[in-house]
Scaffold this active site. Structure first.
Site, short mmCIF file in Angstrom:
data_model
loop_
_atom_site.label_atom_id
_atom_site.label_comp_id
_atom_site.label_asym_id
_atom_site.label_seq_id
_atom_site.Cartn_x
_atom_site.Cartn_y
_atom_site.Cartn_z
N LYS B 191 70.67 10.10 25.38
CA LYS B 191 71.88 9.83 24.59
C LYS B 191 71.63 8.80 23.50
O LYS B 191 72.37 8.76 22.52
CB LYS B 191 73.02 9.39 25.50
CG LYS B 191 72.73 8.15 26.34
CD LYS B 191 73.42 6.89 25.86
CE LYS B 191 72.67 5.68 26.32
NZ LYS B 191 73.38 4.51 26.70
N THR B 248 78.61 5.01 24.32
CA THR B 248 77.68 4.45 23.35
C THR B 248 78.13 4.74 21.92
O THR B 248 78.04 3.89 21.05
CB THR B 248 76.27 5.03 23.59
OG1 THR B 248 75.95 4.86 24.97
CG2 THR B 248 75.23 4.33 22.74
N ASN B 256 72.74 0.94 19.36
CA ASN B 256 72.27 2.22 18.83
C ASN B 256 73.18 2.71 17.72
O ASN B 256 72.74 3.15 16.67
CB ASN B 256 72.25 3.27 19.95
CG ASN B 256 71.12 3.03 20.92
OD1 ASN B 256 69.97 2.90 20.51
ND2 ASN B 256 71.44 2.94 22.20
#
Lengths: 336, 336
Positions: B191, B248, B256
């Site tokens: 991911k 995320t 990220n």
């Protein structure tokens, strides 16, 4: 396909017009508009200002308000009308549609009362034609503005699907294909309730973990119902399920998300609906989805809480507490 | 399980401490902290201020910096150290871990160089123990703040998993289970690159359709690699894959996502990394993911473009154009 396909798009709302504009770049395309004024504007100004403001349509996209004229030469008919009006338009087009040609639905949502999927309505009213749909995370205005997007042509015959891909495909609009019509069509129906649920979580201020949980567990229950209806479970995780859900959850334009957020902040459903011009799809279909889930004996705890909030006066906070009380089992277990 | 399980969590970073705090509400729990000062603070102040500021830990969570003392009575050992330090800590614990007991990993990411998954490192260094992991969309501070979240205990034996659920489960922390260790563990690795890609799309200002497309097609390539490695394809669509990806992508705290956004706005990778205290996981693992994809002969166009941007100086805009050039096939076809 031996000669170029001629396309007719039936319905000149924002999405029908956008898809007609995509097709017109590749093949001869006629757009049927209910209103004569709209047809004239599209032909003369190359705009459809009611739905797409001043966005320019291709010069060679032709429009007409005469359904027979629109259909008579078409090798592919694309229906782009609201679900409650679909059957009537299909019936009216029956005498003019050429035999054998494929019919594609852009229709969002189930037929009210009957709970039929749009492709089922097509098959009932025009039997003998291959049917399918084009769907995905596609906000029409973004596509008209040239922002990249992807969609799926879903039809049981992969050869037919392959020949449809280049009709709609452009540099910025990627067309995948999938043979799973049920799964592709149900994704767009089921995502509305989950989008309301994530909006509710946002409105309650529950944080990123909770929002991610609602999306993942929401996809899980969408998938379980899809499977029970005969869909490929992976379809829900693709563009027409998860993809469409994402566009709906993240878009500031989404009515479903907005309804959820306001409910989460403590408004009643009556207060929320009072402030909206058009009822959010998820509010209209909550009952239908629950009826289908029950018919297939599938438990959908998140959708059920949303239904209770929009139809039975439960508060978003109560719904949230209700969800936390459901026992956590195996990730793929029928009880969430 | 005949008497109450005693838990030892090895590693007192933010996630290890949080999981120890969850377990301590249900069973006797010891937390091993590398630093004696941290252990003392946890025992005396009931805080771990370095990672969790002034958030209160349960009164009866015990900490020690003595690894033997921490492990000697444990019936379940939970490893919560960075992937590059895991093997060393496991080796050091080998003499003290009781026979047969299950080992659980909270470790994010693969071992550098070897590309081993954390549960593989556990199995290599402590053979004969059941191994598994606890993972999901879990930002530690939100859990400490009592916001609802869900996670998955993944271990091949469902009976073992069932007996672990109540150890970590609280009213606000829902623990599901899954038998697919490979899929659950790889979700958290894969991911990271997709989160960078969605950040890049945001930074480029490409709109909601594009972001939804990147997420859906990103999940598609995560799933194809998982399948090639022996995972259940549905695992990637669950809490440890899509769920973790969502947390995320949406979290303002995610490195990220931030890396991707800045790359999308036109910064070079050098400029982005200069401004960060800690390298984002996705930047560190892009090469490893590409190596695994190649070993399994799986094409991952989105991850490959992210790798090219963070490791080969390609710009985000070039990456985006590159992706639009990939031919759209069947949704589940190995070429995106």
């Amino acid at each position: 396909v031996t000669r170029q396909v001629r396309v007719c798009v039936v319905g000149a709302g924002s999405w029908g017009t956008t898809v007609a504009a995509l097709a017109a770049r590749n093949v001869p395309t006629v757009l049927w508009a209910r209103s004569e004024d709209s047809a004239r504007e599209i032909n003369e100004q190359h705009t459809n200002s009611r739905y797409l403001e001043d966005r320019q349509l291709p010069q060679d996209l032709r429009a007409t308000s005469d359904l027979e004229e629109a259909l008579v030469e078409a090798d592919l008919v694309v229906y782009a009308v609201p679900s409650h009006g679909l059957r009537d338009v299909v019936k009216r087009s029956a005498g003019h549609v050429r035999p054998w040609i494929p019919l594609l639905s852009l229709v969002k949502g189930l037929e009210p009362e009957t709970l039929r999927r749009p492709t089922e309505v097509l098959a009932e009213e025009l039997p003998g034609h291959p049917t399918g749909l084009l769907a995905g995370p596609n906000l029409a205005k973004e596509i008209m503005d040239g922002l990249a997007a992807a969609a799926v042509v879903a039809t049981p015959d992969d050869v037919v699907a392959q020949s449809m891909q280049p009709i709609f495909h452009t540099r910025r609009f990627r067309v995948y294909r999938n043979r799973d019509v049920v799964g592709s069509e149900m994704g767009g129906v089921l995502k509305n309730l989950i989008a309301i649920a994530t909006g509710m979580a946002d409105g309650l201020g529950t944080g990123d973990n909770t929002r991610a949980m609602v999306i993942a567990r929401g996809l899980n229950e969408m998938t379980r119902l899809g499977e029970a209806m005969g869909a490929d479970p992976m379809t829900m995780s693709g563009l027409t399920g998860l993809g469409d859900l994402m566009a709906t959850c993240m878009s500031r334009q989404s009515r479903n998300r907005r309804v959820g957020e306001e409910l989460g902040r403590g408004s009643t459903i009556e207060e929320v609906l009072e402030g909206m011009e058009q009822v959010a799809e998820g509010v209209r279909t909550a009952r239908s989805v629950m009826a289908i889930a029950e018919a297939h004996d599938v438990l959908m705890p998140i959708s059920a809480e949303v239904d209770a909030v929009v139809n039975e006066g439960r508060t978003a906070r109560e719904a949230y507490r209700g969800l936390l009380g459901v026992q956590a089992q195996h990730e793929r277990h029928p009880v969430a």
